[in-house]
Design a protein around this motif. Structure first.
Motif, mmCIF file in Angstrom:
data_model
loop_
_atom_site.group_PDB
_atom_site.id
_atom_site.type_symbol
_atom_site.label_atom_id
_atom_site.label_comp_id
_atom_site.label_asym_id
_atom_site.label_seq_id
_atom_site.Cartn_x
_atom_site.Cartn_y
_atom_site.Cartn_z
ATOM 1 N N ALA A 66 -12.507 -4.501 5.008
ATOM 2 C CA ALA A 66 -11.819 -3.579 4.098
ATOM 3 C C ALA A 66 -10.913 -4.361 3.149
ATOM 4 C CB ALA A 66 -11.021 -2.545 4.886
ATOM 5 N N GLU A 67 -10.256 -5.407 3.648
ATOM 6 C CA GLU A 67 -9.428 -6.247 2.775
ATOM 7 C C GLU A 67 -10.282 -6.956 1.732
ATOM 8 O OE1 GLU A 67 -5.698 -7.426 5.673
ATOM 9 O OE2 GLU A 67 -7.464 -8.719 5.668
ATOM 10 N N LEU A 68 -11.446 -7.403 2.128
ATOM 11 C CA LEU A 68 -12.373 -8.027 1.182
ATOM 12 C C LEU A 68 -12.810 -7.011 0.126
ATOM 13 C CD1 LEU A 68 -13.935 -10.562 0.413
ATOM 14 C CD2 LEU A 68 -15.750 -9.822 1.955
ATOM 15 N N ALA A 69 -13.041 -5.777 0.547
ATOM 16 C CA ALA A 69 -13.402 -4.716 -0.406
ATOM 17 C C ALA A 69 -12.269 -4.491 -1.410
ATOM 18 C CB ALA A 69 -13.734 -3.422 0.329
ATOM 19 N N LEU A 86 -7.305 2.013 -1.166
ATOM 20 C CA LEU A 86 -7.694 1.346 0.079
ATOM 21 C C LEU A 86 -6.606 0.363 0.516
ATOM 22 C CD1 LEU A 86 -9.756 0.945 2.311
ATOM 23 C CD2 LEU A 86 -10.978 -0.648 0.805
ATOM 24 N N ALA A 87 -5.989 -0.321 -0.435
ATOM 25 C CA ALA A 87 -4.883 -1.228 -0.111
ATOM 26 C C ALA A 87 -3.732 -0.449 0.524
ATOM 27 C CB ALA A 87 -4.399 -1.950 -1.369
ATOM 28 N N LEU A 88 -3.424 0.709 -0.029
ATOM 29 C CA LEU A 88 -2.349 1.534 0.535
ATOM 30 C C LEU A 88 -2.707 2.002 1.946
ATOM 31 C CD1 LEU A 88 -1.343 3.555 -2.635
ATOM 32 C CD2 LEU A 88 0.031 1.830 -1.436
ATOM 33 N N LEU A 89 -3.961 2.354 2.157
ATOM 34 C CA LEU A 89 -4.404 2.771 3.486
ATOM 35 C C LEU A 89 -4.257 1.615 4.486
ATOM 36 C CD1 LEU A 89 -5.761 5.044 5.162
ATOM 37 C CD2 LEU A 89 -7.940 4.013 4.535
ATOM 38 N N LEU A 90 -4.649 0.416 4.072
ATOM 39 C CA LEU A 90 -4.497 -0.756 4.945
ATOM 40 C C LEU A 90 -3.023 -1.050 5.227
ATOM 41 C CD1 LEU A 90 -7.261 -3.059 3.458
ATOM 42 C CD2 LEU A 90 -7.192 -2.159 5.789
ATOM 43 N N LEU A 91 -2.180 -0.895 4.224
ATOM 44 C CA LEU A 91 -0.748 -1.132 4.426
ATOM 45 C C LEU A 91 -0.142 -0.076 5.348
ATOM 46 C CD1 LEU A 91 0.083 -2.328 0.845
ATOM 47 C CD2 LEU A 91 0.224 -3.687 2.938
ATOM 48 N N CYS A 92 -0.662 1.142 5.283
ATOM 49 C CA CYS A 92 -0.216 2.180 6.226
ATOM 50 C C CYS A 92 -0.645 1.827 7.649
ATOM 51 C CB CYS A 92 -0.760 3.549 5.823
ATOM 52 S SG CYS A 92 0.055 4.221 4.368
ATOM 53 N N SER A 93 -1.836 1.236 7.793
ATOM 54 C CA SER A 93 -2.270 0.808 9.132
ATOM 55 C C SER A 93 -1.368 -0.319 9.635
ATOM 56 C CB SER A 93 -3.744 0.399 9.135
ATOM 57 O OG SER A 93 -3.936 -0.848 8.508
ATOM 58 N N TYR A 124 8.373 -7.019 7.229
ATOM 59 C CA TYR A 124 8.361 -5.640 6.717
ATOM 60 C C TYR A 124 8.668 -5.621 5.217
ATOM 61 C CZ TYR A 124 8.828 -4.558 11.704
ATOM 62 O OH TYR A 124 8.656 -4.492 13.052
ATOM 63 N N THR A 125 9.607 -6.438 4.799
ATOM 64 C CA THR A 125 9.969 -6.493 3.377
ATOM 65 C C THR A 125 8.793 -6.978 2.544
ATOM 66 O OG1 THR A 125 12.257 -6.934 3.973
ATOM 67 C CG2 THR A 125 11.599 -7.464 1.715
ATOM 68 N N ARG A 126 8.105 -8.011 3.006
ATOM 69 C CA ARG A 126 6.947 -8.538 2.282
ATOM 70 C C ARG A 126 5.859 -7.474 2.148
ATOM 71 N NH1 ARG A 126 5.893 -12.831 5.277
ATOM 72 N NH2 ARG A 126 4.216 -11.895 6.471
ATOM 73 N N HIS A 127 5.613 -6.739 3.204
ATOM 74 C CA HIS A 127 4.590 -5.695 3.151
ATOM 75 C C HIS A 127 5.047 -4.503 2.314
ATOM 76 C CE1 HIS A 127 2.485 -8.037 6.146
ATOM 77 N NE2 HIS A 127 1.428 -7.330 5.830
ATOM 78 N N PHE A 128 6.351 -4.235 2.297
ATOM 79 C CA PHE A 128 6.860 -3.158 1.453
ATOM 80 C C PHE A 128 6.691 -3.513 -0.029
ATOM 81 C CE2 PHE A 128 10.348 -0.908 -0.747
ATOM 82 C CZ PHE A 128 9.906 0.396 -0.534
ATOM 83 N N VAL A 129 6.932 -4.764 -0.386
ATOM 84 C CA VAL A 129 6.721 -5.208 -1.773
ATOM 85 C C VAL A 129 5.248 -5.080 -2.133
ATOM 86 C CG1 VAL A 129 6.764 -7.228 -3.308
ATOM 87 C CG2 VAL A 129 8.742 -6.710 -1.862
ATOM 88 N N LEU A 130 4.372 -5.459 -1.220
ATOM 89 C CA LEU A 130 2.931 -5.306 -1.456
ATOM 90 C C LEU A 130 2.564 -3.836 -1.583
ATOM 91 C CD1 LEU A 130 0.208 -6.679 -1.775
ATOM 92 C CD2 LEU A 130 0.007 -6.715 0.721
ATOM 93 N N PHE A 131 3.211 -2.989 -0.807
ATOM 94 C CA PHE A 131 3.002 -1.536 -0.912
ATOM 95 C C PHE A 131 3.391 -1.048 -2.300
ATOM 96 C CE2 PHE A 131 4.522 2.835 -0.514
ATOM 97 C CZ PHE A 131 3.448 3.453 0.129
ATOM 98 N N LEU A 132 4.550 -1.494 -2.787
ATOM 99 C CA LEU A 132 5.011 -1.081 -4.127
ATOM 100 C C LEU A 132 4.068 -1.580 -5.220
ATOM 101 C CD1 LEU A 132 8.879 -1.593 -3.848
ATOM 102 C CD2 LEU A 132 7.602 0.558 -3.759
ATOM 103 N N LEU A 133 3.574 -2.800 -5.085
ATOM 104 C CA LEU A 133 2.618 -3.329 -6.064
ATOM 105 C C LEU A 133 1.323 -2.517 -6.049
ATOM 106 C CD1 LEU A 133 3.064 -7.184 -5.585
ATOM 107 C CD2 LEU A 133 3.861 -5.788 -7.507
#
Length: 183
Positions: A66-69, A86-93, A124-133
């Motif tokens: 899924a990350e490759l997708a 899909l990125a948001l779904l993965l970040l939620c997981s 968590y902060t790194r993943h939150f920034v990725l979530f915002l992006l």
């Protein structure tokens, strides 16, 4: 004059969208490649989260794919929104996994287990920034800047993104080394 300034502002906005697009794509590509290169490390993390072995085995393969997708979908204007969703779904997981790890000594391994770290505020902060992006890519106007970009511009954006990841990984490794061997 006002029209020229407006065009330059629009181009800068489109370029920033494209740079975020490339960075997030490269990040998911590196994450996918590292997990696929050493599935056992990722599956160990899933097992530490107390996920049933059969589900850990399936998720251990499905998540990197899924990350490759996401990596591929973010490159094309027609599929950009799907990739961001899909990125948001993965970040939620990941957020679910972080919730499962709460109160336990679960080691999060990334870059194929090259670097390990505990679930912490920095993670968590790194993943939150990725979530915002990823949210930004979902709601930003579609950009076709890459269609007119030269190979050199694209290569520069990709290599810059990889460089950011390498610098971050080296910094994290040095910090872990320093903490381990403090005098």
């Amino acid at each position: 004059m006002h029209g020229l300034i407006r065009k330059q502002e629009m181009r800068l906005k489109m370029e920033s969208i494209s740079l975020v697009q490339v960075f997030v794509s490269v990040l998911f590509g590196v994450s996918s490649a590292s997990k696929l290169s050493k599935l056992s490390s990722f599956r160990d993390t899933l097992r530490q989260l107390r996920i049933f072995p059969l589900w850990a085995k399936r998720a251990g393969a499905a998540i990197p794919l899924a990350e490759l997708a996401v990596c591929v979908l973010l490159w094309f204007p027609m599929t950009l929104r799907f990739g961001a969703a899909l990125a948001l779904l993965l970040l939620c997981s990941f957020a679910w996994g972080a919730w499962r790890a709460k109160g336990r000594m679960v080691i999060y391994q990334w870059f194929g287990g090259l670097i390990s770290e505990k679930f912490s505020m920095a993670l968590y902060t790194r993943h939150f920034v990725l979530f915002l992006l990823s949210v930004y890519l979902l709601v930003a106007p579609l950009s076709s800047a890459w269609a007119s970009a030269s190979f050199g511009e694209i290569a520069l954006a990709v290599l810059s993104s990889v460089g950011i990841l390498v610098i971050y990984a080296l910094g994290l490794t040095l910090r872990q080394y320093h903490q381990l061997y403090q005098e």
